[in-house]
Design a protein around this motif. Structure first.
Motif, PDB file in Angstrom:
ATOM      1  N   GLY A  90     -23.169  17.005  -9.675  1.00  0.00           N
ATOM      2  CA  GLY A  90     -23.589  16.876  -8.291  1.00  0.00           C
ATOM      3  C   GLY A  90     -24.060  15.505  -7.847  1.00  0.00           C
ATOM      4  N   ALA A  91     -24.186  14.547  -8.757  1.00  0.00           N
ATOM      5  CA  ALA A  91     -24.648  13.218  -8.367  1.00  0.00           C
ATOM      6  C   ALA A  91     -23.572  12.476  -7.584  1.00  0.00           C
ATOM      7  N   MET A  92     -22.325  12.711  -7.892  1.00  0.00           N
ATOM      8  CA  MET A  92     -21.163  12.171  -7.191  1.00  0.00           C
ATOM      9  C   MET A  92     -21.125  10.646  -7.106  1.00  0.00           C
ATOM     10  N   PRO A  93     -21.327   9.933  -8.205  1.00  0.00           N
ATOM     11  CA  PRO A  93     -21.256   8.475  -8.133  1.00  0.00           C
ATOM     12  C   PRO A  93     -19.834   7.955  -7.938  1.00  0.00           C
ATOM     13  N   PHE A  94     -18.843   8.796  -8.189  1.00  0.00           N
ATOM     14  CA  PHE A  94     -17.454   8.372  -8.061  1.00  0.00           C
ATOM     15  C   PHE A  94     -16.827   8.822  -6.751  1.00  0.00           C
ATOM     16  N   ALA A  95     -17.637   9.336  -5.837  1.00  0.00           N
ATOM     17  CA  ALA A  95     -17.123   9.843  -4.561  1.00  0.00           C
ATOM     18  C   ALA A  95     -16.320   8.804  -3.781  1.00  0.00           C
ATOM     19  N   PRO A  96     -16.739   7.517  -3.741  1.00  0.00           N
ATOM     20  CA  PRO A  96     -15.903   6.541  -3.032  1.00  0.00           C
ATOM     21  C   PRO A  96     -14.499   6.426  -3.632  1.00  0.00           C
ATOM     22  N   PHE A  97     -14.398   6.538  -4.957  1.00  0.00           N
ATOM     23  CA  PHE A  97     -13.076   6.489  -5.587  1.00  0.00           C
ATOM     24  C   PHE A  97     -12.253   7.719  -5.211  1.00  0.00           C
ATOM     25  N   THR A  98     -12.929   8.854  -5.076  1.00  0.00           N
ATOM     26  CA  THR A  98     -12.236  10.075  -4.674  1.00  0.00           C
ATOM     27  C   THR A  98     -11.635   9.910  -3.288  1.00  0.00           C
ATOM     28  N   VAL A  99     -12.438   9.426  -2.358  1.00  0.00           N
ATOM     29  CA  VAL A  99     -11.982   9.277  -0.976  1.00  0.00           C
ATOM     30  C   VAL A  99     -10.882   8.225  -0.884  1.00  0.00           C
ATOM     31  N   VAL A 100     -11.126   7.055  -1.455  1.00  0.00           N
ATOM     32  CA  VAL A 100     -10.141   5.972  -1.391  1.00  0.00           C
ATOM     33  C   VAL A 100      -8.877   6.363  -2.155  1.00  0.00           C
ATOM     34  N   GLY A 101      -9.042   6.971  -3.333  1.00  0.00           N
ATOM     35  CA  GLY A 101      -7.886   7.382  -4.119  1.00  0.00           C
ATOM     36  C   GLY A 101      -7.019   8.397  -3.399  1.00  0.00           C
ATOM     37  N   THR A 102      -7.659   9.365  -2.754  1.00  0.00           N
ATOM     38  CA  THR A 102      -6.905  10.356  -1.986  1.00  0.00           C
ATOM     39  C   THR A 102      -6.183   9.680  -0.823  1.00  0.00           C
ATOM     40  N   PHE A 103      -6.875   8.799  -0.127  1.00  0.00           N
ATOM     41  CA  PHE A 103      -6.266   8.098   1.011  1.00  0.00           C
ATOM     42  C   PHE A 103      -5.047   7.287   0.570  1.00  0.00           C
ATOM     43  N   ILE A 104      -5.167   6.527  -0.530  1.00  0.00           N
ATOM     44  CA  ILE A 104      -4.021   5.697  -0.916  1.00  0.00           C
ATOM     45  C   ILE A 104      -2.916   6.526  -1.569  1.00  0.00           C
ATOM     46  N   CYS A 105      -3.241   7.689  -2.144  1.00  0.00           N
ATOM     47  CA  CYS A 105      -2.181   8.581  -2.622  1.00  0.00           C
ATOM     48  C   CYS A 105      -1.369   9.125  -1.443  1.00  0.00           C
ATOM     49  N   VAL A 106      -2.059   9.498  -0.378  1.00  0.00           N
ATOM     50  CA  VAL A 106      -1.364   9.964   0.821  1.00  0.00           C
ATOM     51  C   VAL A 106      -0.572   8.818   1.452  1.00  0.00           C
ATOM     52  N   ALA A 107      -1.155   7.610   1.465  1.00  0.00           N
ATOM     53  CA  ALA A 107      -0.440   6.444   1.981  1.00  0.00           C
ATOM     54  C   ALA A 107       0.807   6.171   1.149  1.00  0.00           C
ATOM     55  N   TRP A 108       0.709   6.301  -0.174  1.00  0.00           N
ATOM     56  CA  TRP A 108       1.872   6.096  -1.035  1.00  0.00           C
ATOM     57  C   TRP A 108       2.958   7.118  -0.705  1.00  0.00           C
ATOM     58  N   LEU A 109       2.544   8.368  -0.512  1.00  0.00           N
ATOM     59  CA  LEU A 109       3.512   9.405  -0.169  1.00  0.00           C
ATOM     60  C   LEU A 109       4.231   9.067   1.136  1.00  0.00           C
ATOM     61  N   GLY A 110       3.482   8.594   2.124  1.00  0.00           N
ATOM     62  CA  GLY A 110       4.085   8.191   3.393  1.00  0.00           C
ATOM     63  C   GLY A 110       5.021   7.006   3.233  1.00  0.00           C
ATOM     64  N   LEU A 111       4.585   5.980   2.485  1.00  0.00           N
ATOM     65  CA  LEU A 111       5.438   4.806   2.270  1.00  0.00           C
ATOM     66  C   LEU A 111       6.703   5.158   1.502  1.00  0.00           C
ATOM     67  N   ALA A 112       6.571   6.005   0.497  1.00  0.00           N
ATOM     68  CA  ALA A 112       7.751   6.424  -0.269  1.00  0.00           C
ATOM     69  C   ALA A 112       8.715   7.194   0.632  1.00  0.00           C
ATOM     70  N   SER A 113       8.184   8.064   1.464  1.00  0.00           N
ATOM     71  CA  SER A 113       9.035   8.834   2.379  1.00  0.00           C
ATOM     72  C   SER A 113       9.765   7.918   3.349  1.00  0.00           C
ATOM     73  N   ILE A 114       9.049   6.975   3.932  1.00  0.00           N
ATOM     74  CA  ILE A 114       9.667   6.033   4.874  1.00  0.00           C
ATOM     75  C   ILE A 114      10.734   5.210   4.176  1.00  0.00           C
ATOM     76  N   THR A 115      10.439   4.724   2.972  1.00  0.00           N
ATOM     77  CA  THR A 115      11.398   3.925   2.213  1.00  0.00           C
ATOM     78  C   THR A 115      12.682   4.711   1.967  1.00  0.00           C
ATOM     79  N   PHE A 116      12.563   5.955   1.537  1.00  0.00           N
ATOM     80  CA  PHE A 116      13.753   6.741   1.239  1.00  0.00           C
ATOM     81  C   PHE A 116      14.487   7.173   2.495  1.00  0.00           C
ATOM     82  N   LEU A 117      13.765   7.444   3.569  1.00  0.00           N
ATOM     83  CA  LEU A 117      14.437   7.776   4.828  1.00  0.00           C
ATOM     84  C   LEU A 117      15.225   6.582   5.356  1.00  0.00           C
ATOM     85  N   ARG A 118      14.663   5.384   5.261  1.00  0.00           N
ATOM     86  CA  ARG A 118      15.381   4.183   5.704  1.00  0.00           C
ATOM     87  C   ARG A 118      16.627   3.952   4.863  1.00  0.00           C
TER      88      ARG A 118
END
Length: 128
Positions: A90-118
């Motif tokens: 419950g101390a959650m010292p890694f919470a910023p990594f969780t948020v940023v990691g999730t955000f950039i994983c979703v960003a990677w998914l979007g970039l990969a999709s755009i790359t393959f669609l193009r």
């Protein structure tokens, strides 16, 4: 990841159905919180595995640029560090990594999709 959705739904439905009965049972409420939190933290490992297991082979096979694999591996690494919250009770010292990691994983998914669609659109001869 999709398989964890029923676990979340069942957990929250059970809590909502018995909220009146949980008054005065702080240790039980905390235990339920820890289980749900651990399930959430554990799902981060699967998100990271998904991104890493797709990013690297795509570049090796040729249809993706090298920077996309590096970005995907970085996203997976950051998300795995965020999953270490499962060890902190419950101390959650890694919470910023969780948020940023999730955000950039979703960003990677979007970039990969755009790359393959193009690439698919360019490969089709722009037939519209």
């Amino acid at each position: 990841m999709i398989a964890l959705l029923p676990v979340y739904a069942a957990s929250f439905a059970a809590i909502a159905a018995s909220i009146g009965e949980l008054c005065g049972h702080q240790s039980l409420v905390y235990a339920v919180f820890r289980v749900i939190s651990a399930t959430d933290d554990g799902s981060g490992i699967f998100i990271a595995l998904l991104v890493a297991s797709v990013a690297y082979p795509l570049v090796r096979a040729g249809p993706a640029p090298r920077w996309l694999a590096k970005f995907g591996l970085l996203a997976a690494a950051v998300r795995v560090v965020g999953a270490l919250d499962i060890t902190t009770l419950g101390a959650m010292p890694f919470a910023p990594f969780t948020v940023v990691g999730t955000f950039i994983c979703v960003a990677w998914l979007g970039l990969a999709s755009i790359t393959f669609l193009r690439r698919a659109h360019a490969g089709s001869g722009n037939r519209a």
